[in-house]
Motif scaffolding. Sequence first.
Motif, PDB file in Angstrom:
ATOM      1  N   CYS A   1      -9.812  -0.440   4.922  1.00 38.16           N
ATOM      2  CA  CYS A   1      -9.496  -1.558   4.035  1.00 38.16           C
ATOM      3  C   CYS A   1      -9.853  -2.854   4.744  1.00 38.16           C
ATOM      4  CB  CYS A   1      -8.053  -1.537   3.568  1.00 38.16           C
ATOM      5  SG  CYS A   1      -6.806  -1.636   4.829  1.00 38.16           S
ATOM      6  N   SER A   2     -10.324  -3.793   3.936  1.00 38.12           N
ATOM      7  CA  SER A   2     -10.782  -5.053   4.505  1.00 38.12           C
ATOM      8  C   SER A   2     -10.506  -6.193   3.537  1.00 38.12           C
ATOM      9  CB  SER A   2     -12.289  -4.988   4.778  1.00 38.12           C
ATOM     10  OG  SER A   2     -13.002  -5.020   3.550  1.00 38.12           O
TER      11      SER A   2
ATOM     12  N   LEU B   1       0.829  -1.201   0.000  1.00 38.68           N
ATOM     13  CA  LEU B   1       0.000   0.000   0.000  1.00 38.68           C
ATOM     14  C   LEU B   1       0.866   1.254   0.000  1.00 38.68           C
ATOM     15  CD1 LEU B   1      -2.865   1.152   0.190  1.00 38.68           C
ATOM     16  CD2 LEU B   1      -2.722   0.881   2.659  1.00 38.68           C
TER      17      LEU B   1
ATOM     18  N   ASP C   1      -6.973  -0.412   8.499  1.00 39.69           N
ATOM     19  CA  ASP C   1      -7.368  -1.813   8.404  1.00 39.69           C
ATOM     20  C   ASP C   1      -8.438  -2.078   9.459  1.00 39.69           C
ATOM     21  OD1 ASP C   1      -7.409  -4.550   7.826  1.00 39.69           O
ATOM     22  OD2 ASP C   1      -5.225  -4.657   7.676  1.00 39.69           O
TER      23      ASP C   1
ATOM     24  N   ILE D   1      -7.141   1.960  -5.108  1.00 41.73           N
ATOM     25  CA  ILE D   1      -6.597   2.729  -3.982  1.00 41.73           C
ATOM     26  C   ILE D   1      -6.521   4.208  -4.357  1.00 41.73           C
ATOM     27  CG2 ILE D   1      -4.508   3.167  -2.618  1.00 41.73           C
ATOM     28  CD1 ILE D   1      -4.015   0.088  -2.820  1.00 41.73           C
TER      29      ILE D   1
ATOM     30  N   ILE E   1      -5.663   5.473   6.036  1.00 39.78           N
ATOM     31  CA  ILE E   1      -6.157   4.211   5.485  1.00 39.78           C
ATOM     32  C   ILE E   1      -6.054   3.217   6.626  1.00 39.78           C
ATOM     33  CG2 ILE E   1      -5.860   2.397   3.771  1.00 39.78           C
ATOM     34  CD1 ILE E   1      -4.733   4.542   1.878  1.00 39.78           C
TER      35      ILE E   1
ATOM     36  N   PHE F   1     -14.022   2.630   1.144  1.00 47.17           N
ATOM     37  CA  PHE F   1     -13.332   1.403   1.506  1.00 47.17           C
ATOM     38  C   PHE F   1     -12.601   0.835   0.301  1.00 47.17           C
ATOM     39  CE2 PHE F   1     -17.322  -0.024  -0.201  1.00 47.17           C
ATOM     40  CZ  PHE F   1     -17.025  -1.209  -0.854  1.00 47.17           C
ATOM     41  N   ILE F   2     -11.551   0.099   0.583  1.00 49.49           N
ATOM     42  CA  ILE F   2     -10.821  -0.650  -0.435  1.00 49.49           C
ATOM     43  C   ILE F   2     -10.695  -2.084   0.070  1.00 49.49           C
ATOM     44  CG2 ILE F   2      -9.578   1.231  -1.552  1.00 49.49           C
ATOM     45  CD1 ILE F   2      -7.260   0.824   0.300  1.00 49.49           C
ATOM     46  N   VAL F   3     -10.625  -3.015  -0.863  1.00 51.86           N
ATOM     47  CA  VAL F   3     -10.620  -4.433  -0.516  1.00 51.86           C
ATOM     48  C   VAL F   3      -9.258  -5.035  -0.840  1.00 51.86           C
ATOM     49  CG1 VAL F   3     -11.716  -6.665  -1.021  1.00 51.86           C
ATOM     50  CG2 VAL F   3     -13.106  -4.598  -0.909  1.00 51.86           C
ATOM     51  N   LYS F   4      -8.804  -5.911   0.050  1.00 47.84           N
ATOM     52  CA  LYS F   4      -7.567  -6.655  -0.187  1.00 47.84           C
ATOM     53  C   LYS F   4      -7.910  -7.859  -1.049  1.00 47.84           C
ATOM     54  CE  LYS F   4      -5.975  -5.788   4.490  1.00 47.84           C
ATOM     55  NZ  LYS F   4      -5.658  -6.479   5.729  1.00 47.84           N
TER      56      LYS F   4
ATOM     57  N   PHE G   1      -4.935  -5.531  -2.626  1.00 46.39           N
ATOM     58  CA  PHE G   1      -5.021  -4.169  -3.132  1.00 46.39           C
ATOM     59  C   PHE G   1      -4.824  -4.087  -4.639  1.00 46.39           C
ATOM     60  CE2 PHE G   1      -3.315  -3.306   1.269  1.00 46.39           C
ATOM     61  CZ  PHE G   1      -4.532  -2.900   1.772  1.00 46.39           C
TER      62      PHE G   1
END
Length: 104
Positions: free
Chosen positions: A65-66, A2, A38, A95, A36, A85-88, A90
Amino acid sequence: TLKNILEKNGYQVVGEAEDGQVAVDKYMELRPDLVIMDITMPRMDGITAIKKIIEADPEAKIVVCSAMGQKALVIEALSAGAKDFIVKPFQAERIINAVQKVIG
């Protein structure tokens, strides 16, 4: 990582935190333009950390992020004050889109 994605796109990473309590402490010290966060972390989870940061600074800009499959937690984080939100795992484009949407 990230951090690499952000730095390659011209953003400066001013701090990193290994758990939610450190994230809250560093936010208070550094007052970054964006956090950001987690969701899953030791000592203090991301949702609790988001609530504490927003309580101290209602204008704080936080992207959560999740991992995939954490939809309920993402919804909880958004209702706690996260802006996106952003999802793993990445994806660099997602992002940067989230960062630009939240801080311009």
